[in-house]
Design an enzyme around this catalytic site. Structure first.
Site, PDB file in Angstrom:
ATOM      1  N   ASP A  13       0.342  -1.069  -0.627  1.00 39.91           N
ATOM      2  CA  ASP A  13       0.463  -0.328  -0.337  1.00 39.91           C
ATOM      3  C   ASP A  13       0.882   1.395  -0.279  1.00 39.91           C
ATOM      4  O   ASP A  13       0.694   2.301   0.443  1.00 39.91           O
ATOM      5  CB  ASP A  13      -1.331   0.485   1.217  1.00 39.91           C
ATOM      6  CG  ASP A  13      -2.103  -1.279   1.301  1.00 39.91           C
ATOM      7  OD1 ASP A  13      -1.744  -1.985   0.408  1.00 39.91           O
ATOM      8  OD2 ASP A  13      -1.860  -1.491   2.360  1.00 39.91           O
ATOM      9  N   LYS A  16       2.213   2.040  -5.131  1.00 41.08           N
ATOM     10  CA  LYS A  16       2.542   1.674  -6.368  1.00 41.08           C
ATOM     11  C   LYS A  16       0.827   1.876  -7.143  1.00 41.08           C
ATOM     12  O   LYS A  16       2.018   1.916  -8.995  1.00 41.08           O
ATOM     13  CB  LYS A  16       2.576  -0.402  -6.321  1.00 41.08           C
ATOM     14  CG  LYS A  16       3.318  -0.328  -5.006  1.00 41.08           C
ATOM     15  CD  LYS A  16       3.617  -2.321  -5.344  1.00 41.08           C
ATOM     16  CE  LYS A  16       2.510  -2.871  -4.249  1.00 41.08           C
ATOM     17  NZ  LYS A  16       2.279  -2.450  -2.883  1.00 41.08           N
ATOM     18  N   GLY A  40      -4.731  -4.257  -3.893  1.00 44.10           N
ATOM     19  CA  GLY A  40      -5.666  -2.949  -3.494  1.00 44.10           C
ATOM     20  C   GLY A  40      -4.862  -2.035  -4.079  1.00 44.10           C
ATOM     21  O   GLY A  40      -3.744  -1.360  -2.856  1.00 44.10           O
ATOM     22  N   HIS A  41      -5.499  -1.794  -4.989  1.00 42.40           N
ATOM     23  CA  HIS A  41      -4.233  -0.710  -6.407  1.00 42.40           C
ATOM     24  C   HIS A  41      -5.168   0.936  -5.394  1.00 42.40           C
ATOM     25  O   HIS A  41      -6.590   0.633  -6.573  1.00 42.40           O
ATOM     26  CB  HIS A  41      -3.504  -0.927  -6.886  1.00 42.40           C
ATOM     27  CG  HIS A  41      -2.132  -1.728  -7.179  1.00 42.40           C
ATOM     28  ND1 HIS A  41      -2.010  -2.179  -5.810  1.00 42.40           N
ATOM     29  CD2 HIS A  41      -2.751  -2.710  -7.647  1.00 42.40           C
ATOM     30  CE1 HIS A  41      -0.834  -3.132  -6.246  1.00 42.40           C
ATOM     31  NE2 HIS A  41      -1.894  -3.455  -7.522  1.00 42.40           N
ATOM     32  N   GLN A 223       2.011  -6.584  -3.501  1.00 39.71           N
ATOM     33  CA  GLN A 223       2.472  -6.864  -2.404  1.00 39.71           C
ATOM     34  C   GLN A 223       3.316  -5.389  -1.676  1.00 39.71           C
ATOM     35  O   GLN A 223       3.445  -4.893  -3.153  1.00 39.71           O
ATOM     36  CB  GLN A 223       2.251  -8.724  -1.562  1.00 39.71           C
ATOM     37  CG  GLN A 223       1.085  -9.147  -1.815  1.00 39.71           C
ATOM     38  CD  GLN A 223       0.495  -9.034  -2.382  1.00 39.71           C
ATOM     39  OE1 GLN A 223       0.917 -10.056  -3.867  1.00 39.71           O
ATOM     40  NE2 GLN A 223      -0.740  -8.816  -3.056  1.00 39.71           N
TER      41      GLN A 223
HETATM   42  P1  GDP Z   1      -0.864   0.319  -3.798  1.00 42.25           P
HETATM   43  O1  GDP Z   1      -1.103  -1.348  -3.477  1.00 42.25           O
HETATM   44  O2  GDP Z   1       1.104   0.241  -2.919  1.00 42.25           O
HETATM   45  O3  GDP Z   1      -0.980   0.435  -4.878  1.00 42.25           O
HETATM   46  O4  GDP Z   1      -1.301   1.417  -2.471  1.00 42.25           O
HETATM   47  P2  GDP Z   1      -2.789   1.569  -2.679  1.00 42.25           P
HETATM   48  O5  GDP Z   1      -3.326   2.107  -3.396  1.00 42.25           O
HETATM   49  O6  GDP Z   1      -2.933   0.573  -1.794  1.00 42.25           O
HETATM   50  O7  GDP Z   1      -2.563   2.475  -0.764  1.00 42.25           O
HETATM   51  C1  GDP Z   1      -1.920   3.969  -1.212  1.00 42.25           C
HETATM   52  C2  GDP Z   1      -3.295   5.228  -1.475  1.00 42.25           C
HETATM   53  O8  GDP Z   1      -2.667   6.779  -1.476  1.00 42.25           O
HETATM   54  C3  GDP Z   1      -3.944   5.063  -2.158  1.00 42.25           C
HETATM   55  O9  GDP Z   1      -5.523   5.382  -1.928  1.00 42.25           O
HETATM   56  C4  GDP Z   1      -3.965   6.171  -2.850  1.00 42.25           C
HETATM   57  O10 GDP Z   1      -4.519   6.670  -3.595  1.00 42.25           O
HETATM   58  C5  GDP Z   1      -3.102   7.333  -2.225  1.00 42.25           C
HETATM   59  N1  GDP Z   1      -1.535   8.419  -1.814  1.00 42.25           N
HETATM   60  C6  GDP Z   1      -0.919   7.177  -3.241  1.00 42.25           C
HETATM   61  N2  GDP Z   1       0.290   8.708  -3.233  1.00 42.25           N
HETATM   62  C7  GDP Z   1      -0.472  10.015  -2.570  1.00 42.25           C
HETATM   63  C8  GDP Z   1       0.722  10.692  -2.206  1.00 42.25           C
HETATM   64  O11 GDP Z   1       1.402  10.943  -3.156  1.00 42.25           O
HETATM   65  N3  GDP Z   1      -0.097  11.212  -1.432  1.00 42.25           N
HETATM   66  C9  GDP Z   1      -1.116  10.855  -0.898  1.00 42.25           C
HETATM   67  N4  GDP Z   1      -2.409  11.790   0.050  1.00 42.25           N
HETATM   68  N5  GDP Z   1      -1.992  10.127  -1.441  1.00 42.25           N
HETATM   69  C10 GDP Z   1      -1.768   9.433  -1.952  1.00 42.25           C
HETATM   70  P1  IMO Z   2      -1.149  -4.106  -2.182  1.00 43.22           P
HETATM   71  O1  IMO Z   2      -0.876  -4.610  -3.831  1.00 43.22           O
HETATM   72  C1  IMO Z   2      -0.709  -5.183   1.933  1.00 43.22           C
HETATM   73  C2  IMO Z   2      -1.023  -9.176   3.348  1.00 43.22           C
HETATM   74  C3  IMO Z   2      -2.108  -9.485   4.545  1.00 43.22           C
HETATM   75  C4  IMO Z   2      -1.701 -10.733   5.386  1.00 43.22           C
HETATM   76  C5  IMO Z   2      -0.309 -11.186   4.204  1.00 43.22           C
HETATM   77  C6  IMO Z   2       0.026 -12.349   3.440  1.00 43.22           C
HETATM   78  O2  IMO Z   2      -2.839  -3.368  -2.240  1.00 43.22           O
HETATM   79  O3  IMO Z   2      -0.326  -3.462  -1.360  1.00 43.22           O
HETATM   80  P2  IMO Z   2      -2.268 -12.895   1.743  1.00 43.22           P
HETATM   81  O4  IMO Z   2      -3.888 -12.628   1.749  1.00 43.22           O
HETATM   82  O5  IMO Z   2      -1.500 -11.921   0.740  1.00 43.22           O
HETATM   83  O6  IMO Z   2      -1.643 -14.416   2.011  1.00 43.22           O
HETATM   84  O7  IMO Z   2      -1.660 -12.201   3.102  1.00 43.22           O
HETATM   85  O8  IMO Z   2       0.054 -10.033   3.702  1.00 43.22           O
HETATM   86  N1  IMO Z   2      -0.977  -8.362   1.806  1.00 43.22           N
HETATM   87  C7  IMO Z   2      -1.342  -7.192   2.241  1.00 43.22           C
HETATM   88  N2  IMO Z   2      -0.832  -5.801   2.380  1.00 43.22           N
HETATM   89  N3  IMO Z   2      -1.123  -4.512   0.800  1.00 43.22           N
HETATM   90  C8  IMO Z   2      -1.269  -5.791  -0.015  1.00 43.22           C
HETATM   91  O9  IMO Z   2      -1.364  -5.414  -0.921  1.00 43.22           O
HETATM   92  C9  IMO Z   2      -1.020  -7.368   0.632  1.00 43.22           C
HETATM   93  N4  IMO Z   2      -1.532  -7.945   0.085  1.00 43.22           N
HETATM   94  C10 IMO Z   2      -1.356  -9.365   1.397  1.00 43.22           C
HETATM   95  O10 IMO Z   2      -2.989  -8.357   5.305  1.00 43.22           O
HETATM   96  O11 IMO Z   2      -1.493  -9.382   6.151  1.00 43.22           O
HETATM   97 MG    MG Z   3      -3.067  -1.696  -1.708  1.00 43.18          MG
END
Ligand code: GDP
Ligand code: IMO
Ligand code: MG
Length: 427
Positions: A13, A16, A40-41, A223
């Site tokens: 998170d 990416k 989850g992106h 991840q």
């Molecule tokens: P990922 O799994 O690595 O793709 O990241 P996630 O989407 O799960 O979580 C990142 C969150 O931060 C998302 O809600 C993005 O919209 C938000 N985000 C990404 N870059 C920035 C930033 O520079 N500032 C802020 N405030 N939010 C950001």
């Molecule tokens: P993104 O791509 C954050 C964590 C789960 C758990 C562990 C194992 O959005 O960064 P799993 O269901 O993969 O066997 O769970 O990994 N986990 C993540 N945490 N971001 C993710 O993906 C994750 N995908 C799995 O919460 O601790």
């Molecule tokens: Mg994510």
């Protein structure tokens, strides 16, 4: 530029999806190479917000070919739900390519993921419950079902029969659940065959040709480094290779073709699920980061655990991934703090560790050694150059850069597609 990898440098998170989207228009192919719909992106484009789980973030960029690589585990029902959801919003998903060698997540592995977690009780991993672990276990155990099997009913039936011999014993005798019939599994998967067929291809050949033609291929990790099955905080990890090495095996693109590795790192740290997290905050500061940063899971909605920036983790990620450039995201979230602690090393039972302790037990006991940096109160979300940042924000970036083992090439100042400061071009 041939192949470029994007990896998470912390526990996921990091942003990416946004980073991939930022590069999207300059990239010909975006390949998801590991994980499944545990990811989850969130990508924000103007007033539209997209939550992607299984599809590569490149799906949102017209002209870019999204690829699900052989290293991914595919829940086919979720794949079509996601495709339908995007199509309903006007996103063209027809260019999607799916590897014939990717593994599929059968229903019984989703059941097993959830019941295993319940069975583990206080020793649980906190998985997303999507069947990821059992499906990768089947793959390594040579009991997996691959995308290509769906198109051959005889082979599919044989494989499901083989897998269910053991699975049904576990489901009924260990977990007291009902047995699954071969027919129900085969029928469910076969029902997708016609719709799935046009997407399925030899993605390794496709990508090799693309690289040979000088196309730009972006390999996008799900991840992150600390959740990688080899390099993460085992056993509190996911079951795939989320580091840059996994980009080669999970896509079929040879390591020699990879020219750049971009590490995505948040200006602080978060984690979802169980497992050690040295800089975790249990006080108001943690609540501040969670609220300001909107730190609630995209996949499960769980509140994310929050803590300060950990440069030991960042240095480790730089090392095991060969990070050439970092994207520092969410700097804007730190606005308003008087001082910002940054972890520079760990104290483990009186011994200072500048590098990741080799023993997991030591990591569980690691107490952060903090350096306090002065904060800033100005709104930075509109800054588009480094010079526009307040002096203390500039100093924060410079100090974490010094500590983290690679340059900070892009700085995120908001969730929007354009809310970034580019210090060095990534492509
Ligand atoms: P990922 O799994 O690595 O793709 O990241 P996630 O989407 O799960 O979580 C990142 C969150 O931060 C998302 O809600 C993005 O919209 C938000 N985000 C990404 N870059 C920035 C930033 O520079 N500032 C802020 N405030 N939010 C950001
Ligand atoms: P993104 O791509 C954050 C964590 C789960 C758990 C562990 C194992 O959005 O960064 P799993 O269901 O993969 O066997 O769970 O990994 N986990 C993540 N945490 N971001 C993710 O993906 C994750 N995908 C799995 O919460 O601790
Ligand atoms: Mg994510």
């Amino acid at each position: 530029m041939p192949a470029v990898v994007i990896v998470g440098a912390q526990w996921g998170d990091e942003g990416k999806g946004k980073a991939t989207d930022l590069l999207g228009s300059r990239v010909d192919y975006v390949v998801k190479f590991n994980g499944g719909n545990n990811a989850g992106h969130t990508v924000v484009i103007g007033s539209e917000k997209y939550a992607l789980h299984l599809l590569p973030s490149g799906i949102l960029t017209p002209g870019c070919v999204p690829v699900i690589g052989n290293g991914v585990v595919v829940d086919i029902g979720v794949l079509f739900e996601e495709i339908d959801g995007l199509e309903a919003r006007g996103v063209d998903t027809s260019a999607l390519q799916v590897s014939a060698s990717a593994h599929v997540i059968p229903e019984y592995n989703k059941v097993l993921d959830k019941v295993t977690e319940r069975f583990l009780g206080s020793r649980k991993i906190g998985t997303t419950g999507r069947g990821i672990g059992p499906t990768y276990a089947d793959k390594m155990n040579r009991q997996g079902i691959r995308v290509q099997d769906i198109f051959d009913e005889k082979i599919l039936t044989q494989k499901v029969e083989g897998a269910l011999e053991l699975k049904n014993q576990i489901l009924t005798k260990v977990y007291n659940r009902r047995a699954v019939t071969v027919d129900e599994v085969v029928d469910e998967l076969r029902a997708y065959a016609d719709r799935l067929a046009p997407y399925v291809t030899d993605t390794t050949l496709l990508l090799d040709r693309a690289v040979a033609e000088g196309k730009t291929v972006l390999l996008e990790a799900g991840q992150a480094t600390m959740l990688d099955v080899d390099h993460g905080t085992y056993p509190f990890v996911t079951s795939s290779s989320a580091t840059s090495g996994g980009a080669a095996t999970g896509s079929g693109i040879a390591p020699t073709r990879i020219e750049r590795v971009i590490g995505i790192v948040k200006a602080y740290t978060t984690r979802v699920g169980e497992g050690p997290f040295p800089t975790e905050l249990h006080d108001d500061s943690g609540d501040f980061l969670r609220e300001q940063g909107g730190e609630f899971g995209t996949t499960t909605g769980r509140p994310r655990r929050c803590g300060w920036y950990d440069s030991v983790v960042a240095r480790y990620a730089a090392r095991v991934n060969g990070v050439t450039d970092f994207v520092l995201t969410k700097l804007d979230v730190l606005t308003g703090l008087e001082t910002i602690p940054v972890c520079v090393a760990y104290d483990v039972d009186g011994v200072r560790h500048d590098e990741m302790p080799v023993n997991q037990t030591d990591f569980h006991h690691a107490v952060p050694v903090y350096e306090e940096l002065p904060g800033w109160s100005e709104d930075i979300s509109g800054a588009r150059s480094f010079e526009e940042l307040p002096a203390n924000a500039q100093a924060y970036v410079r100090r974490v850069e010094e500590l983290s083992g690679a340059r900070m090439s892009v700085i995120g100042v908001g969730p929007g597609r354009d809310q970034a400061i580019v210090c060095h071009d990534l492509l």
